[in-house]
Write a protein that holds these residues in place. Structure first.
Motif, short mmCIF file in Angstrom:
data_model
loop_
_atom_site.label_atom_id
_atom_site.label_comp_id
_atom_site.label_asym_id
_atom_site.label_seq_id
_atom_site.Cartn_x
_atom_site.Cartn_y
_atom_site.Cartn_z
N GLY A 113 -24.87 36.34 -36.28
CA GLY A 113 -25.35 37.03 -37.61
C GLY A 113 -26.50 37.58 -37.30
N ARG A 114 -27.27 38.31 -38.17
CA ARG A 114 -28.50 38.82 -37.88
C ARG A 114 -29.58 38.29 -38.86
N GLY A 115 -30.82 38.22 -38.20
CA GLY A 115 -31.74 37.47 -39.02
C GLY A 115 -32.37 36.51 -38.29
N THR A 116 -33.24 35.56 -39.08
CA THR A 116 -33.63 34.31 -38.61
C THR A 116 -33.32 33.03 -39.10
N GLU A 117 -32.23 33.14 -39.83
CA GLU A 117 -31.52 32.10 -40.55
C GLU A 117 -30.63 31.54 -39.44
N ILE A 118 -30.15 30.39 -39.41
CA ILE A 118 -29.20 29.85 -38.25
C ILE A 118 -27.90 30.46 -38.48
N SER A 119 -27.21 30.87 -37.41
CA SER A 119 -25.89 31.36 -37.70
C SER A 119 -24.93 30.26 -36.66
N ILE A 120 -23.88 30.03 -37.18
CA ILE A 120 -22.81 28.82 -36.54
C ILE A 120 -22.01 29.67 -35.71
N LEU A 121 -21.93 29.64 -34.50
CA LEU A 121 -21.02 30.29 -33.78
C LEU A 121 -19.95 29.50 -32.92
N SER A 122 -18.74 29.95 -32.76
CA SER A 122 -17.92 29.14 -32.48
C SER A 122 -16.66 29.96 -31.66
N PHE A 123 -16.12 29.62 -30.57
CA PHE A 123 -15.04 30.16 -30.02
C PHE A 123 -14.18 29.60 -28.78
N THR A 124 -13.02 29.66 -28.81
CA THR A 124 -12.03 29.02 -28.06
C THR A 124 -11.44 30.22 -27.20
N ARG A 125 -11.58 30.13 -25.92
CA ARG A 125 -10.87 31.34 -24.97
C ARG A 125 -9.91 30.62 -23.92
N LEU A 126 -8.71 30.95 -24.03
CA LEU A 126 -7.86 30.80 -22.87
C LEU A 126 -8.02 31.65 -21.74
N VAL A 127 -8.40 30.96 -20.64
CA VAL A 127 -8.30 31.57 -19.29
C VAL A 127 -7.11 31.20 -18.33
N GLN A 128 -6.50 32.10 -18.34
CA GLN A 128 -5.06 32.05 -17.57
C GLN A 128 -4.88 32.35 -15.93
N ASN A 129 -4.01 31.57 -15.48
CA ASN A 129 -3.45 31.68 -14.01
C ASN A 129 -4.71 31.57 -12.82
N LEU A 130 -5.48 30.66 -13.36
CA LEU A 130 -6.33 29.94 -12.27
C LEU A 130 -5.73 29.43 -10.94
N SER A 131 -6.19 29.57 -9.89
CA SER A 131 -5.62 29.02 -8.71
C SER A 131 -6.01 27.32 -8.76
N ALA A 132 -5.22 26.52 -8.44
CA ALA A 132 -5.56 25.41 -8.17
C ALA A 132 -6.69 24.85 -7.27
N GLY A 133 -7.73 24.16 -7.64
CA GLY A 133 -8.77 23.97 -7.02
C GLY A 133 -10.05 23.75 -7.98
N SER A 134 -11.30 23.80 -7.43
CA SER A 134 -12.51 23.70 -8.24
C SER A 134 -12.91 25.07 -9.00
N HIS A 135 -13.41 24.90 -10.35
CA HIS A 135 -13.61 26.07 -10.91
C HIS A 135 -14.80 25.70 -11.49
N THR A 136 -15.90 26.81 -11.75
CA THR A 136 -16.93 26.67 -12.43
C THR A 136 -17.23 27.52 -13.67
N PHE A 137 -17.27 27.13 -14.75
CA PHE A 137 -17.81 27.85 -16.05
C PHE A 137 -19.16 27.78 -16.65
N ARG A 138 -19.65 28.93 -17.05
CA ARG A 138 -20.82 28.79 -17.28
C ARG A 138 -21.16 29.76 -18.51
N LEU A 139 -21.74 29.34 -19.26
CA LEU A 139 -22.02 29.95 -20.93
C LEU A 139 -23.27 30.74 -20.64
N GLN A 140 -22.90 32.09 -21.10
CA GLN A 140 -23.99 33.10 -20.96
C GLN A 140 -24.37 33.58 -22.26
#
Length: 160
Positions: A113-140
């Motif tokens: 939302g816009r403004g100086t009030e607090i906005s509550i944000l939430s999402f769930t995302r499906l990331v598909q078809n990753l190969s087996a092994g180590s994967h790093t996820f960063r929030l931006q």
């Protein structure tokens, strides 16, 4: 424990052997031990990112080892923005942002939302078809003004 393909060719009157029960137990353990990682912020995080940057490169930076396939990525938290500017969130997977110019989920994961009030944000995302092994996820995030991510926000990833 590794996954064992379950027995599916049972016949009427066939007794269940110890090895059958052990295979079920091993499969439950394999499901329980799929790759997962989580972090809950312990303090406020502030930034004024005009372009996408990592919100917290030390903590909102989750690495899991997968068996290959799909991963659920989730975030929820409270964010304030100054000067009526939206905040855009995105996920970087193994060094590459998965969104477009303003993130993802039809060109963006979410914007607050816009403004100086607090906005509550939430999402769930499906990331598909990753190969087996180590994967790093960063929030931006990015915004045209100063953002504050309030303490108690949660970011997690889980292989499914």
């Amino acid at each position: 424990m590794a996954w064992t393909t379950p027995k599916t060719d049972w016949t009427t009157g066939e007794l269940v052997a110890a090895s059958d029960l052990n295979a079920i137990g091993d499969n439950l353990a394999a499901l329980r031990n799929l790759g997962k990682a989580a972090y809950t912020t312990t303090g406020d995080i502030q930034a004024n990112p005009r372009d996408f940057v990592k919100i917290d490169s030390d903590n909102l930076n989750l690495t899991i080892t997968t068996t290959g396939g799909d991963v659920l990525v989730h975030f929820h938290g409270s964010i304030t923005q100054e000067n009526n500017h939206a905040v855009f969130l995105d996920i970087e997977v193994d060094g590459a942002r998965i969104g477009g110019a303003n993130g993802t989920l039809v060109n963006q994961i979410i914007w607050g939302g816009r403004g100086t009030e607090i906005s509550i944000l939430s999402f769930t995302r499906l990331v598909q078809n990753l190969s087996a092994g180590s994967h790093t996820f960063r929030l931006q995030w990015k915004s045209a003004s100063r953002n504050t991510l309030k303490a108690g926000a949660q970011f997690w990833v889980r292989e499914i």
